[in-house]
Design a protein around this motif. Structure first.
Motif, PDB file in Angstrom:
ATOM      1  N   ALA A   1       0.844  -1.154   0.000  1.00 57.03           N
ATOM      2  CA  ALA A   1       0.000   0.000   0.000  1.00 57.03           C
ATOM      3  C   ALA A   1       0.886   1.211   0.000  1.00 57.03           C
ATOM      4  O   ALA A   1       0.486   2.261   0.391  1.00 57.03           O
ATOM      5  N   ARG A   2       2.107   1.024  -0.431  1.00 56.74           N
ATOM      6  CA  ARG A   2       3.075   2.114  -0.421  1.00 56.74           C
ATOM      7  C   ARG A   2       2.766   3.150  -1.499  1.00 56.74           C
ATOM      8  O   ARG A   2       2.972   4.323  -1.299  1.00 56.74           O
ATOM      9  N   LYS A   3       2.281   2.696  -2.658  1.00 54.27           N
ATOM     10  CA  LYS A   3       1.958   3.606  -3.737  1.00 54.27           C
ATOM     11  C   LYS A   3       0.473   3.473  -4.066  1.00 54.27           C
ATOM     12  O   LYS A   3      -0.064   2.369  -4.100  1.00 54.27           O
ATOM     13  N   LYS A   4      -0.173   4.612  -4.288  1.00 59.57           N
ATOM     14  CA  LYS A   4      -1.569   4.614  -4.699  1.00 59.57           C
ATOM     15  C   LYS A   4      -1.638   4.975  -6.169  1.00 59.57           C
ATOM     16  O   LYS A   4      -0.858   5.783  -6.671  1.00 59.57           O
ATOM     17  N   LEU A   5      -2.606   4.385  -6.845  1.00 60.24           N
ATOM     18  CA  LEU A   5      -2.781   4.655  -8.260  1.00 60.24           C
ATOM     19  C   LEU A   5      -3.019   6.151  -8.483  1.00 60.24           C
ATOM     20  O   LEU A   5      -2.471   6.750  -9.402  1.00 60.24           O
ATOM     21  N   SER A   6      -3.826   6.753  -7.600  1.00 55.94           N
ATOM     22  CA  SER A   6      -4.137   8.173  -7.753  1.00 55.94           C
ATOM     23  C   SER A   6      -2.931   9.063  -7.491  1.00 55.94           C
ATOM     24  O   SER A   6      -2.910  10.229  -7.903  1.00 55.94           O
ATOM     25  N   ASP A   7      -1.907   8.528  -6.786  1.00 60.32           N
ATOM     26  CA  ASP A   7      -0.677   9.295  -6.563  1.00 60.32           C
ATOM     27  C   ASP A   7       0.239   9.237  -7.782  1.00 60.32           C
ATOM     28  O   ASP A   7       1.069  10.129  -7.981  1.00 60.32           O
ATOM     29  N   LEU A   8       0.096   8.173  -8.554  1.00 56.66           N
ATOM     30  CA  LEU A   8       0.989   7.980  -9.695  1.00 56.66           C
ATOM     31  C   LEU A   8       0.442   8.604 -10.978  1.00 56.66           C
ATOM     32  O   LEU A   8       1.204   9.078 -11.812  1.00 56.66           O
ATOM     33  N   ILE A   9      -0.875   8.557 -11.139  1.00 54.95           N
ATOM     34  CA  ILE A   9      -1.487   9.020 -12.388  1.00 54.95           C
ATOM     35  C   ILE A   9      -2.545  10.063 -12.074  1.00 54.95           C
ATOM     36  O   ILE A   9      -3.321   9.906 -11.130  1.00 54.95           O
ATOM     37  N   SER A  10      -2.609  11.088 -12.880  1.00 56.28           N
ATOM     38  CA  SER A  10      -3.654  12.098 -12.742  1.00 56.28           C
ATOM     39  C   SER A  10      -5.017  11.448 -12.944  1.00 56.28           C
ATOM     40  O   SER A  10      -5.267  10.774 -13.944  1.00 56.28           O
ATOM     41  N   VAL A  11      -5.918  11.643 -11.977  1.00 59.88           N
ATOM     42  CA  VAL A  11      -7.262  11.069 -12.081  1.00 59.88           C
ATOM     43  C   VAL A  11      -7.987  11.645 -13.299  1.00 59.88           C
ATOM     44  O   VAL A  11      -8.763  10.946 -13.966  1.00 59.88           O
ATOM     45  N   GLU A  12      -7.731  12.903 -13.621  1.00 58.77           N
ATOM     46  CA  GLU A  12      -8.363  13.513 -14.797  1.00 58.77           C
ATOM     47  C   GLU A  12      -7.952  12.799 -16.075  1.00 58.77           C
ATOM     48  O   GLU A  12      -8.784  12.573 -16.975  1.00 58.77           O
ATOM     49  N   VAL A  13      -6.667  12.429 -16.150  1.00 57.09           N
ATOM     50  CA  VAL A  13      -6.198  11.701 -17.339  1.00 57.09           C
ATOM     51  C   VAL A  13      -6.857  10.329 -17.413  1.00 57.09           C
ATOM     52  O   VAL A  13      -7.331   9.905 -18.474  1.00 57.09           O
ATOM     53  N   LEU A  14      -6.909   9.629 -16.276  1.00 57.30           N
ATOM     54  CA  LEU A  14      -7.567   8.322 -16.258  1.00 57.30           C
ATOM     55  C   LEU A  14      -9.028   8.424 -16.662  1.00 57.30           C
ATOM     56  O   LEU A  14      -9.538   7.592 -17.421  1.00 57.30           O
ATOM     57  N   GLN A  15      -9.710   9.462 -16.141  1.00 57.17           N
ATOM     58  CA  GLN A  15     -11.138   9.628 -16.454  1.00 57.17           C
ATOM     59  C   GLN A  15     -11.353   9.867 -17.935  1.00 57.17           C
ATOM     60  O   GLN A  15     -12.273   9.307 -18.548  1.00 57.17           O
ATOM     61  N   LYS A  16     -10.503  10.693 -18.521  1.00 61.82           N
ATOM     62  CA  LYS A  16     -10.633  11.009 -19.952  1.00 61.82           C
ATOM     63  C   LYS A  16     -10.428   9.763 -20.796  1.00 61.82           C
ATOM     64  O   LYS A  16     -11.216   9.476 -21.723  1.00 61.82           O
ATOM     65  N   VAL A  17      -9.360   8.992 -20.481  1.00 60.25           N
ATOM     66  CA  VAL A  17      -9.089   7.758 -21.227  1.00 60.25           C
ATOM     67  C   VAL A  17     -10.256   6.789 -21.066  1.00 60.25           C
ATOM     68  O   VAL A  17     -10.724   6.168 -22.039  1.00 60.25           O
ATOM     69  N   GLN A  18     -10.752   6.669 -19.840  1.00 59.72           N
ATOM     70  CA  GLN A  18     -11.850   5.733 -19.567  1.00 59.72           C
ATOM     71  C   GLN A  18     -13.122   6.139 -20.303  1.00 59.72           C
ATOM     72  O   GLN A  18     -13.787   5.301 -20.933  1.00 59.72           O
ATOM     73  N   ASP A  19     -13.492   7.426 -20.251  1.00 51.81           N
ATOM     74  CA  ASP A  19     -14.718   7.890 -20.913  1.00 51.81           C
ATOM     75  C   ASP A  19     -14.651   7.665 -22.419  1.00 51.81           C
ATOM     76  O   ASP A  19     -15.611   7.160 -23.029  1.00 51.81           O
ATOM     77  N   ASP A  20     -13.521   8.039 -23.015  1.00 56.84           N
ATOM     78  CA  ASP A  20     -13.375   7.897 -24.464  1.00 56.84           C
ATOM     79  C   ASP A  20     -13.400   6.424 -24.865  1.00 56.84           C
ATOM     80  O   ASP A  20     -14.035   6.058 -25.874  1.00 56.84           O
ATOM     81  N   PHE A  21     -12.735   5.582 -24.098  1.00 59.56           N
ATOM     82  CA  PHE A  21     -12.689   4.158 -24.439  1.00 59.56           C
ATOM     83  C   PHE A  21     -14.069   3.527 -24.312  1.00 59.56           C
ATOM     84  O   PHE A  21     -14.488   2.729 -25.153  1.00 59.56           O
ATOM     85  N   SER A  22     -14.801   3.879 -23.253  1.00 58.33           N
ATOM     86  CA  SER A  22     -16.137   3.327 -23.049  1.00 58.33           C
ATOM     87  C   SER A  22     -17.065   3.696 -24.192  1.00 58.33           C
ATOM     88  O   SER A  22     -17.813   2.859 -24.714  1.00 58.33           O
TER      89      SER A  22
ATOM     90  N   VAL B   1     -11.562   5.031  -8.271  1.00 59.72           N
ATOM     91  CA  VAL B   1     -10.600   6.099  -8.534  1.00 59.72           C
ATOM     92  C   VAL B   1     -11.203   7.060  -9.555  1.00 59.72           C
ATOM     93  O   VAL B   1     -10.923   8.256  -9.546  1.00 59.72           O
ATOM     94  N   THR B   2     -12.053   6.529 -10.433  1.00 52.48           N
ATOM     95  CA  THR B   2     -12.729   7.329 -11.460  1.00 52.48           C
ATOM     96  C   THR B   2     -14.240   7.212 -11.297  1.00 52.48           C
ATOM     97  O   THR B   2     -14.740   6.343 -10.583  1.00 52.48           O
ATOM     98  N   GLN B   3     -14.947   8.093 -11.985  1.00 48.74           N
ATOM     99  CA  GLN B   3     -16.401   7.977 -12.053  1.00 48.74           C
ATOM    100  C   GLN B   3     -16.767   6.923 -13.104  1.00 48.74           C
ATOM    101  O   GLN B   3     -16.105   6.810 -14.132  1.00 48.74           O
ATOM    102  N   PRO B   4     -17.805   6.093 -12.845  1.00 47.45           N
ATOM    103  CA  PRO B   4     -18.178   5.055 -13.818  1.00 47.45           C
ATOM    104  C   PRO B   4     -18.528   5.652 -15.179  1.00 47.45           C
ATOM    105  O   PRO B   4     -19.128   6.719 -15.268  1.00 47.45           O
ATOM    106  N   SER B   5     -18.137   4.952 -16.226  1.00 47.21           N
ATOM    107  CA  SER B   5     -18.421   5.378 -17.603  1.00 47.21           C
ATOM    108  C   SER B   5     -19.275   4.315 -18.291  1.00 47.21           C
ATOM    109  O   SER B   5     -18.942   3.129 -18.244  1.00 47.21           O
ATOM    110  N   GLY B   6     -20.369   4.743 -18.915  1.00 48.77           N
ATOM    111  CA  GLY B   6     -21.159   3.859 -19.773  1.00 48.77           C
ATOM    112  C   GLY B   6     -21.930   2.769 -19.073  1.00 48.77           C
ATOM    113  O   GLY B   6     -22.226   1.743 -19.697  1.00 48.77           O
ATOM    114  N   PHE B   7     -22.279   2.928 -17.795  1.00 47.25           N
ATOM    115  CA  PHE B   7     -23.066   1.895 -17.121  1.00 47.25           C
ATOM    116  C   PHE B   7     -24.430   1.763 -17.807  1.00 47.25           C
ATOM    117  O   PHE B   7     -25.083   2.767 -18.116  1.00 47.25           O
TER     118      PHE B   7
END
Length: 452
Positions: free
Chosen positions: A34-55, A72-78
């Motif tokens: 639990a030393r590194k968190k995903l949200s500490d390594l990657i911008s959540v905004e970048v993850l959200q954008k990639v996720q929304d576009d891919f969905s 970590v992100t808001q759900p896309s395309g449920f």
């Protein structure tokens, strides 16, 4: 090829946005992370954008969660069907359970798992693993498969639960279920692997950037410490190397220097300063006392403490120390540099050969007439034959004579008499160790000795 999964519906559950057991705990892989968190390594905004576009492009529902199942992100395309089902307590628990099973399977293999949920829709879970650390998962799907060719690896959980409270008795849910997206198996599998690769790549890149930033900070600290290191190097060059080499193993000096250099890279100024002071105190004691025959036991103990502190920095958790020398004995006189050679032997023969579990115990007590100092380790011990050669100064370590213990024993007898000869006790069995016993008279007048 469809497979069925049998498991208890009471197991810890994972949900898209619900509670999640870290599946790493089941197989040990990444359980300590639990030393590194995903949200500490990657911008959540970048993850959200990639996720929304891919969905939107592929037509699958997606959300990225951390190891505890927290989004970590808001759900896309449920899908409307899944959104409705997850508002119903009983059915939502079943959804969470299916996701938990899929997550554990994915983490155990290190690859995406594709499974049919209790409602018959097909989902996937793809673990995000970096440097053997489980950072979270990409979960998605909520589709009907338009085909399922031979050899497809699909966990089937549609019959996992009892038929009571089934969704298919609700006409509205049936209509929403029929309206869920449709996707070929190969396309869904491709989407799962693509998301896994994208997220893992982003994590790796961000991790590299984080490491670079940390190295920059450490380099700045190193620059701040350069002046103190330079002063230490000058003091070492000016030291009386002949006296130093006589009293201290040269290998120890080089090990200390290497340790200080490493500390300058990874520690702040405070820890480095403490290390420099401990080493400087050792040097002052050796050079100041090198012409004297006796020293108070308290100063000998302080010298050994500094020595053990520096060895602890070099060897880390490979050994522990227990030191019990009551202050009432601090002023008892003893031959100069009588403790360190024995403690150094413990390091060389009981601690260095093993990766962990070393132990050194120093204990002082009185039998009314004499002070007794026991120095004990938990190494492999010493044979009777080697013990005699050590006491006679005939033992060899590497390609040279090992005379440290002999020197201690000889001075004890020279100053105090044969009854104060050094004692070595060892059962010579692995882990039973060796005990070296020093006896010192509680009342001793060095002036009277010098007049003899």
């Amino acid at each position: 090829m469809q497979q069925s999964y049998e498991g208890s519906a009471n197991e810890e559950i994972i949900g898209w946005g619900g509670r999640q057991e870290n599946p790493a705990g089941k197989n040990g892989k990444g359980a300590h992370i639990a030393r590194k968190k995903l949200s500490d390594l990657i911008s959540v905004e970048v993850l959200q954008k990639v996720q929304d576009d891919f969905s939107a492009a592929v037509g699958v529902a997606i959300v990225i969660v951390d190891p505890d199942g927290v989004p970590v992100t808001q759900p896309s395309g449920f899908t409307p069907f899944c959104n409705t089902v997850r508002k119903m307590d009983k059915l939502r628990e079943r959804c969470f359970h299916c996701d938990a099973v899929g997550g554990r399977i994915a983490l155990s293999t290190g690859e995406p798992s594709i499974y049919k949920c209790h409602c018959g829709l097909v989902d996937f879970a793809a673990p995000i693993i970096m440097k053997d650390q489980y950072l979270g998962a990409v979960v998605g799907g909520q589709v009907h498969l338009t085909d399922l060719h031979e050899g497809a690896d699909l966990e089937d959980m549609s019959n996992l639960f009892a038929s009571g409270d089934s969704w298919d008795v609700d006409k509205q849910l049936v209509e929403l279920h029929e309206g869920a997206w449709q996707l070929p198996y190969d396309r869904l599998k491709s989407a799962a692997y693509s998301l896994l690769n994208i997220a893992s790549h982003l994590a790796e890149e961000s991790y590299s950037n984080t490491v670079s930033q940390e190295l920059y900070v450490k380099n700045m600290r190193l620059m701040e410490e350069s002046k103190k290191r330079a002063e230490l190097e000058r003091s070492l060059r000016e030291a009386e190397l002949q006296a130093l080499s006589y009293q201290v193993n040269p290998h120890f000096l080089f090990n200390v220097l290497n340790t200080i250099s490493r500390l300058a890279l990874i520690e702040d100024a405070g820890e480095t300063e403490k290390t420099v002071h401990a080493f400087a105190d050792m040097m002052r004691y050796i050079l100041k006392k090198s012409g004297n025959q006796f020293a108070p036991l308290g100063t000998e103990v302080e010298h050994v403490k500094n020595y053990l502190y520096l060895q602890k920095l070099r060897l880390g958790d490979r050994f522990d120390v227990s030191l019990d020398v009551p202050e009432e004995f601090n002023e008892v006189l003893c031959p100069f540099m009588i403790l360190q050679p024995i403690v150094e032997n413990c390091i060389n023969y009981a601690v260095e050969p093993r990766e962990s579990g070393g132990f050194i115990k120093i204990n002082a007590y009185s039998d009314v007439q004499d002070l007794i100092v026991d120095i004990e380790d938990n190494g492999e011990g010493i044979s009777q034959k080697r013990k005699q050669s050590v006491l006679k100064g005939e033992s060899e370590h590497g390609n040279r004579k090992s005379i440290g213990i002999f020197n201690v024993g000889s001075r004890l007898q020279h100053f105090f008499g044969e009854e104060y000869a050094l004692e070595i006790v060892s059962p010579y069995r692995q882990g039973k160790g060796t005990l070296v016993r020093i006896r010192l008279p509680l009342e001793f007048d060095p002036c009277a000795f010098q007049m003899k």
